[in-house]
Enzyme design. Structure first.
Site, short mmCIF file in Angstrom:
data_model
loop_
_atom_site.label_atom_id
_atom_site.label_comp_id
_atom_site.label_asym_id
_atom_site.label_seq_id
_atom_site.Cartn_x
_atom_site.Cartn_y
_atom_site.Cartn_z
N CYS A 129 2.99 6.83 9.01
CA CYS A 129 4.25 7.01 9.74
C CYS A 129 4.53 8.49 10.01
O CYS A 129 3.61 9.32 9.98
CB CYS A 129 5.41 6.36 8.99
N ASP A 198 12.36 6.20 2.65
CA ASP A 198 13.69 5.94 3.19
C ASP A 198 14.67 5.67 2.06
O ASP A 198 15.84 6.02 2.15
CB ASP A 198 13.67 4.77 4.17
C1 RUB Z 1 10.44 6.65 9.30
C2 RUB Z 1 9.88 6.60 7.91
C3 RUB Z 1 9.71 7.91 7.18
C4 RUB Z 1 10.92 8.13 6.28
C5 RUB Z 1 10.96 9.55 5.72
O1 RUB Z 1 10.78 5.38 9.77
O2 RUB Z 1 9.62 5.55 7.34
O3 RUB Z 1 8.57 7.91 6.38
O4 RUB Z 1 12.12 7.91 7.01
O5 RUB Z 1 11.14 10.47 6.76
P1 RUB Z 1 11.56 5.23 11.17
P2 RUB Z 1 11.82 11.88 6.46
O6 RUB Z 1 10.71 5.89 12.20
O7 RUB Z 1 11.68 3.76 11.38
O8 RUB Z 1 12.90 5.91 11.01
O9 RUB Z 1 10.97 12.52 5.43
O10 RUB Z 1 11.80 12.60 7.77
O11 RUB Z 1 13.21 11.62 5.96
#
Ligand code: RUB
Length: 306
Positions: A129, A198
């Site tokens: 991701c 998340d």
């Molecule tokens: C994004 C996702 C990321 C986390 C952490 O999912 O799963 O790994 O949110 O991101 P989506 P960060 O695209 O569905 O939002 O480290 O930027 O908080």
């Protein structure tokens, strides 16, 4: 309802803003902007406006405790403030929001400094991701002069892996993109897996983009260390009281926009990786065992538990 809040909620829902940190930053800025435009006549009316904004933003994406913690923190500051005039309360919102954002930025930098030490010369790192916390850490390792490679998954159905790939290339890091189902195929070639989060539960389980738990399973089988890179503020306090983190399920059209009729399509956005698959959580306080999360959060951010 303040326009800034409605616009932000819509952007978050449509994934125009993506990733837990960016979602929380957008939400808190919208609350602050909305508060500045408030026409409330007293504290109670002002709090009602904040509460309406909270409802709208909470509903924009369900699996976002960082956003919820941010908003709760601001509202709690207003509730417990001794000030009564709306003008003064608006200043409280601005002050607390700025502090929250500064803390988030500091945490990201600390995480990058700690986590980059685990990236060694000549290593290959797999990620899933797009996590701005993970890419910040990898960029930092590159700035420190380390030469390493990144393998990123596409992250179907909305291909956040492409964002990661572009960022890594821009940072001058050699990058390979693979389809999600090729993770096991490449796992023996990589030295380390790093993913974002998340949500982190009271038991130390981690919720991240759908597929993360399969990546963790493959890593365990291949004996490849699997790290989660996350701010402690992604801890979800409701999990202490027995509630499960709600997993957002998104529109089937993200998977197939013109499916044959009668076909059932399921599209959960996140899954749960159990703590026994996680070597460590790289957070602003250091690299910790998932077991230690509750205690650490209660020490560093006691207000989360209120
Ligand atoms: C994004 C996702 C990321 C986390 C952490 O999912 O799963 O790994 O949110 O991101 P989506 P960060 O695209 O569905 O939002 O480290 O930027 O908080």
């Amino acid at each position: 309802m303040q326009k800034s809040v409605l616009v932000a909620a819509d952007r978050i829902r449509r994934l125009e803003v993506q990733g837990a940190r960016n979602v929380a930053i957008t939400a808190i800025k919208a609350i602050e902007e909305g508060a500045k435009g408030s026409e409330a006549k007293g504290k109670e009316a002002f709090l009602n406006e904040l509460s309406d904004a909270r409802e709208v933003l909470f509903a924009s994406r369900e699996t976002e405790p960082l956003m919820r913690n941010a908003i709760r923190h601001v509202i709690y500051a207003v509730e417990s403030s001794e000030k009564g005039a709306v003008k003064e309360l608006i200043d409280v919102v601005s002050e607390v929001s700025s502090q929250f954002l500064e803390n988030l930025e500091r945490s990201k930098e600390k995480i990058a400094a700690i986590g980059s030490k685990r990236i060694t010369h000549g290593s290959k790192v797999l990620t899933h991701c797009h996590s701005s916390t993970v890419t910040g850490m990898l960029r930092r390792a590159k700035e420190e002069g380390k030469s390493f490679e990144v393998v990123c998954t596409e992250s179907r159905p909305v291909f956040q892996g492409r964002i990661t790939a572009k960022e890594m290339l821009e940072a001058g890091i050699k990058t390979t993109l693979i389809v999600d189902s090729a993770v096991r195929y490449f796992m023996n070639e990589v030295d380390l897996v790093v993913v974002g989060a998340d949500a982190i539960t009271s038991e130390g389980n981690v919720i991240n983009k759908i597929g993360t738990s399969m990546v963790a399973l493959a890593a365990k089988e291949a004996r490849t260390p699997f790290y989660v890179v996350s701010e402690l503020l992604k801890f979800d306090p409701v999990t202490i009281h027995g509630d499960y983190e709600i997993i957002e399920e998104r529109s089937p059209s993200e998977v197939w926009d013109d499916p044959p009729s009668g076909l059932i399509i399921r599209n959960p956005a996140f899954d749960v990786t159990r703590r026994e698959f996680i070597h460590g959580i790289i957070c602003e306080e250091g690299i910790i065992s998932p077991h230690a999360i509750g205690e650490l959060v209660s020490r560093k951010y006691p207000w989360i538990l209120k």
